[in-house]
Design a protein around this motif. Structure first.
Motif, PDB file in Angstrom:
ATOM      1  N   TYR A  92       0.802  -1.210   0.000  1.00  0.00           N
ATOM      2  CA  TYR A  92       0.000   0.000   0.000  1.00  0.00           C
ATOM      3  C   TYR A  92       0.843   1.272   0.000  1.00  0.00           C
ATOM      4  O   TYR A  92       0.313   2.361   0.085  1.00  0.00           O
ATOM      5  CB  TYR A  92      -0.932   0.000   1.228  1.00  0.00           C
ATOM      6  CG  TYR A  92      -1.998  -1.065   1.142  1.00  0.00           C
ATOM      7  CD1 TYR A  92      -3.294  -0.752   0.752  1.00  0.00           C
ATOM      8  CD2 TYR A  92      -1.710  -2.393   1.420  1.00  0.00           C
ATOM      9  CE1 TYR A  92      -4.266  -1.732   0.650  1.00  0.00           C
ATOM     10  CE2 TYR A  92      -2.670  -3.385   1.316  1.00  0.00           C
ATOM     11  CZ  TYR A  92      -3.946  -3.041   0.940  1.00  0.00           C
ATOM     12  OH  TYR A  92      -4.906  -4.016   0.826  1.00  0.00           O
ATOM     13  N   GLU A  95       2.111   2.677  -4.378  1.00  0.00           N
ATOM     14  CA  GLU A  95       1.351   2.159  -5.514  1.00  0.00           C
ATOM     15  C   GLU A  95       0.406   3.238  -6.037  1.00  0.00           C
ATOM     16  O   GLU A  95      -0.465   3.714  -5.309  1.00  0.00           O
ATOM     17  CB  GLU A  95       0.550   0.925  -5.101  1.00  0.00           C
ATOM     18  CG  GLU A  95      -0.282   0.323  -6.232  1.00  0.00           C
ATOM     19  CD  GLU A  95       0.557  -0.102  -7.426  1.00  0.00           C
ATOM     20  OE1 GLU A  95       0.464   0.596  -8.458  1.00  0.00           O
ATOM     21  OE2 GLU A  95       1.311  -1.076  -7.322  1.00  0.00           O
ATOM     22  N   THR A  96       0.602   3.645  -7.274  1.00  0.00           N
ATOM     23  CA  THR A  96      -0.222   4.711  -7.857  1.00  0.00           C
ATOM     24  C   THR A  96      -1.105   4.222  -8.997  1.00  0.00           C
ATOM     25  O   THR A  96      -1.996   4.936  -9.440  1.00  0.00           O
ATOM     26  CB  THR A  96       0.666   5.848  -8.384  1.00  0.00           C
ATOM     27  OG1 THR A  96       1.550   5.321  -9.388  1.00  0.00           O
ATOM     28  CG2 THR A  96       1.481   6.465  -7.255  1.00  0.00           C
ATOM     29  N   ARG A  97      -0.852   3.000  -9.462  1.00  0.00           N
ATOM     30  CA  ARG A  97      -1.636   2.487 -10.592  1.00  0.00           C
ATOM     31  C   ARG A  97      -3.023   2.032 -10.141  1.00  0.00           C
ATOM     32  O   ARG A  97      -3.225   1.620  -8.999  1.00  0.00           O
ATOM     33  CB  ARG A  97      -0.917   1.303 -11.243  1.00  0.00           C
ATOM     34  CG  ARG A  97       0.442   1.605 -11.828  1.00  0.00           C
ATOM     35  CD  ARG A  97       1.102   0.306 -12.270  1.00  0.00           C
ATOM     36  NE  ARG A  97       1.253  -0.628 -11.152  1.00  0.00           N
ATOM     37  CZ  ARG A  97       1.460  -1.930 -11.295  1.00  0.00           C
ATOM     38  NH1 ARG A  97       1.522  -2.461 -12.505  1.00  0.00           N
ATOM     39  NH2 ARG A  97       1.601  -2.708 -10.221  1.00  0.00           N
ATOM     40  N   THR A  98      -3.958   2.124 -11.058  1.00  0.00           N
ATOM     41  CA  THR A  98      -5.294   1.608 -10.823  1.00  0.00           C
ATOM     42  C   THR A  98      -5.893   1.212 -12.167  1.00  0.00           C
ATOM     43  O   THR A  98      -5.488   1.726 -13.215  1.00  0.00           O
ATOM     44  CB  THR A  98      -6.193   2.655 -10.128  1.00  0.00           C
ATOM     45  OG1 THR A  98      -7.454   2.058  -9.799  1.00  0.00           O
ATOM     46  CG2 THR A  98      -6.444   3.854 -11.034  1.00  0.00           C
ATOM     47  N   TRP A 100      -8.559   1.408 -14.998  1.00  0.00           N
ATOM     48  CA  TRP A 100      -9.441   2.496 -15.395  1.00  0.00           C
ATOM     49  C   TRP A 100     -10.868   2.024 -15.621  1.00  0.00           C
ATOM     50  O   TRP A 100     -11.533   2.393 -16.585  1.00  0.00           O
ATOM     51  CB  TRP A 100      -8.893   3.173 -16.657  1.00  0.00           C
ATOM     52  CG  TRP A 100      -7.633   3.962 -16.387  1.00  0.00           C
ATOM     53  CD1 TRP A 100      -6.841   3.914 -15.277  1.00  0.00           C
ATOM     54  CD2 TRP A 100      -7.027   4.923 -17.255  1.00  0.00           C
ATOM     55  NE1 TRP A 100      -5.777   4.754 -15.392  1.00  0.00           N
ATOM     56  CE2 TRP A 100      -5.860   5.397 -16.606  1.00  0.00           C
ATOM     57  CE3 TRP A 100      -7.338   5.414 -18.525  1.00  0.00           C
ATOM     58  CZ2 TRP A 100      -5.023   6.342 -17.185  1.00  0.00           C
ATOM     59  CZ3 TRP A 100      -6.484   6.348 -19.101  1.00  0.00           C
ATOM     60  CH2 TRP A 100      -5.359   6.815 -18.426  1.00  0.00           C
ATOM     61  N   ARG A 102     -14.419   0.837 -12.932  1.00  0.00           N
ATOM     62  CA  ARG A 102     -14.934   0.590 -11.591  1.00  0.00           C
ATOM     63  C   ARG A 102     -16.106  -0.373 -11.722  1.00  0.00           C
ATOM     64  O   ARG A 102     -16.929  -0.250 -12.629  1.00  0.00           O
ATOM     65  CB  ARG A 102     -15.370   1.896 -10.922  1.00  0.00           C
ATOM     66  CG  ARG A 102     -14.206   2.804 -10.528  1.00  0.00           C
ATOM     67  CD  ARG A 102     -13.321   2.134  -9.491  1.00  0.00           C
ATOM     68  NE  ARG A 102     -12.163   2.959  -9.099  1.00  0.00           N
ATOM     69  CZ  ARG A 102     -10.973   2.876  -9.651  1.00  0.00           C
ATOM     70  NH1 ARG A 102     -10.761   2.042 -10.660  1.00  0.00           N
ATOM     71  NH2 ARG A 102      -9.982   3.628  -9.223  1.00  0.00           N
ATOM     72  N   THR A 164      -9.196  -3.346  -8.872  1.00  0.00           N
ATOM     73  CA  THR A 164      -8.702  -2.009  -9.205  1.00  0.00           C
ATOM     74  C   THR A 164      -7.334  -1.749  -8.579  1.00  0.00           C
ATOM     75  O   THR A 164      -6.729  -0.708  -8.836  1.00  0.00           O
ATOM     76  CB  THR A 164      -9.678  -0.915  -8.721  1.00  0.00           C
ATOM     77  OG1 THR A 164      -9.737  -0.922  -7.283  1.00  0.00           O
ATOM     78  CG2 THR A 164     -11.069  -1.149  -9.276  1.00  0.00           C
ATOM     79  N   PHE A 165      -6.852  -2.681  -7.777  1.00  0.00           N
ATOM     80  CA  PHE A 165      -5.613  -2.483  -7.020  1.00  0.00           C
ATOM     81  C   PHE A 165      -4.583  -3.521  -7.464  1.00  0.00           C
ATOM     82  O   PHE A 165      -4.729  -4.714  -7.175  1.00  0.00           O
ATOM     83  CB  PHE A 165      -5.901  -2.616  -5.523  1.00  0.00           C
ATOM     84  CG  PHE A 165      -4.740  -2.311  -4.634  1.00  0.00           C
ATOM     85  CD1 PHE A 165      -4.114  -1.070  -4.692  1.00  0.00           C
ATOM     86  CD2 PHE A 165      -4.273  -3.238  -3.728  1.00  0.00           C
ATOM     87  CE1 PHE A 165      -3.044  -0.767  -3.873  1.00  0.00           C
ATOM     88  CE2 PHE A 165      -3.202  -2.963  -2.901  1.00  0.00           C
ATOM     89  CZ  PHE A 165      -2.584  -1.718  -2.971  1.00  0.00           C
ATOM     90  N   LEU A 200      -3.887   0.163 -17.003  1.00  0.00           N
ATOM     91  CA  LEU A 200      -3.563  -0.015 -15.593  1.00  0.00           C
ATOM     92  C   LEU A 200      -2.442   0.980 -15.321  1.00  0.00           C
ATOM     93  O   LEU A 200      -1.272   0.702 -15.579  1.00  0.00           O
ATOM     94  CB  LEU A 200      -3.104  -1.444 -15.315  1.00  0.00           C
ATOM     95  CG  LEU A 200      -2.828  -1.784 -13.850  1.00  0.00           C
ATOM     96  CD1 LEU A 200      -4.128  -1.830 -13.061  1.00  0.00           C
ATOM     97  CD2 LEU A 200      -2.090  -3.105 -13.724  1.00  0.00           C
ATOM     98  N   LYS A 203      -4.324   7.130 -12.017  1.00  0.00           N
ATOM     99  CA  LYS A 203      -5.690   7.568 -12.308  1.00  0.00           C
ATOM    100  C   LYS A 203      -5.665   8.828 -13.175  1.00  0.00           C
ATOM    101  O   LYS A 203      -4.942   9.785 -12.886  1.00  0.00           O
ATOM    102  CB  LYS A 203      -6.436   7.851 -11.012  1.00  0.00           C
ATOM    103  CG  LYS A 203      -7.908   8.164 -11.192  1.00  0.00           C
ATOM    104  CD  LYS A 203      -8.571   8.519  -9.869  1.00  0.00           C
ATOM    105  CE  LYS A 203      -8.535   7.361  -8.903  1.00  0.00           C
ATOM    106  NZ  LYS A 203      -9.280   7.672  -7.657  1.00  0.00           N
TER     107      LYS A 203
END
Length: 224
Positions: A92, A95-98, A100, A102, A164-165, A200, A203
């Motif tokens: 945690y 980590e900046t990726r997510t 795209w 939901r 998403t993580f 990925l 955001k």
């Protein structure tokens, strides 16, 4: 649980003794703090049997943190308690990726409830079929081994967040994500499916695009 620095071997492996101590400490914490850690495992004897199976599975050469978590997560999840889980805090940090997309829960399925690109708006409302080739039913099963849940809907809610993580997603998919995108298969009806490549990455600056609604819902707090 964090092991002491002197238990680290070659900068990567934790020693067998350190991991054995951690497993015993984990079992003690569950027994002392959980209202009934035995009920979903078949009783106290079955609980202790699982603990000893884990202890016997730790090799003399030790394990990495990631491998150790893979070993003990199903045990913690088997308590089937949505408030009890275990995670690596290092996942945690930074980590900046997510993904795209939901996802939302509808019935016993996940559907696309939000997108970040105009080109993905047609995906809204479509049912999730697979991610990187892993079918939805298998993702649901793996999510239940990753974290405990009280009912199927909580498991699906957990899965919607895991997808998403990246650190959690890689565990569910069974492989590292080395590219900047993930293949997501969706379906609007029984006529067929489509597979799209979804970024990925960090955001995007734009707001999340969701279906229009005439119902004004309150904003959820940090606990949703």
């Amino acid at each position: 649980m964090e092991s002491k620095q002197d238990t680290v071997i070659s900068g990567e492996l934790l020693s067998q003794k350190a991991l054995t101590d951690d497993v015993r400490q984990l079992a003690t914490l569950l027994e002392e703090s959980h209202p009934d850690p035995y009920i979903n495992l078949g009783g106290k004897v079955a609980f202790q049997r699982r603990v000893h199976e884990i202890l016997r599975s730790i090799p003399e050469t030790g394990l990495t943190r990631k491998a150790f978590l893979k070993l003990i997560r199903p045990f913690v999840a088997s308590l089937k308690d949505g408030h009890t889980g275990i995670r690596n805090s290092a996942d945690y940090s930074g980590e900046t990726r997510t993904l795209w997309l939901r996802f939302g829960v509808a019935g016993e399925q996940l559907y696309v409830k939000g997108v970040y690109r105009e080109e993905d708006v047609p995906l809204l409302g479509q049912k999730l079929i697979s991610v990187d080739g892993v079918p939805f039913d298998e993702l649901t099963r793996r999510a239940g081994q990753f974290k405990g849940f009280d009912n199927i809907y909580q498991n699906l809610f957990n899965l919607s967040g895991f997808l998403t993580f990246p650190p959690a997603m890689e565990i569910l998919l069974g492989h590292e994500i080395s590219t900047g995108s993930v293949r997501v298969e969706v379906s609007r009806d029984a006529t067929g499916t489509q597979t799209v490549s979804i970024p990925l990455a960090a955001k995007p600056a734009g707001k999340l695009l969701e279906p229009e609604t005439s119902i004004a819902l309150p904003e959820p707090n940090a606990a949703d």
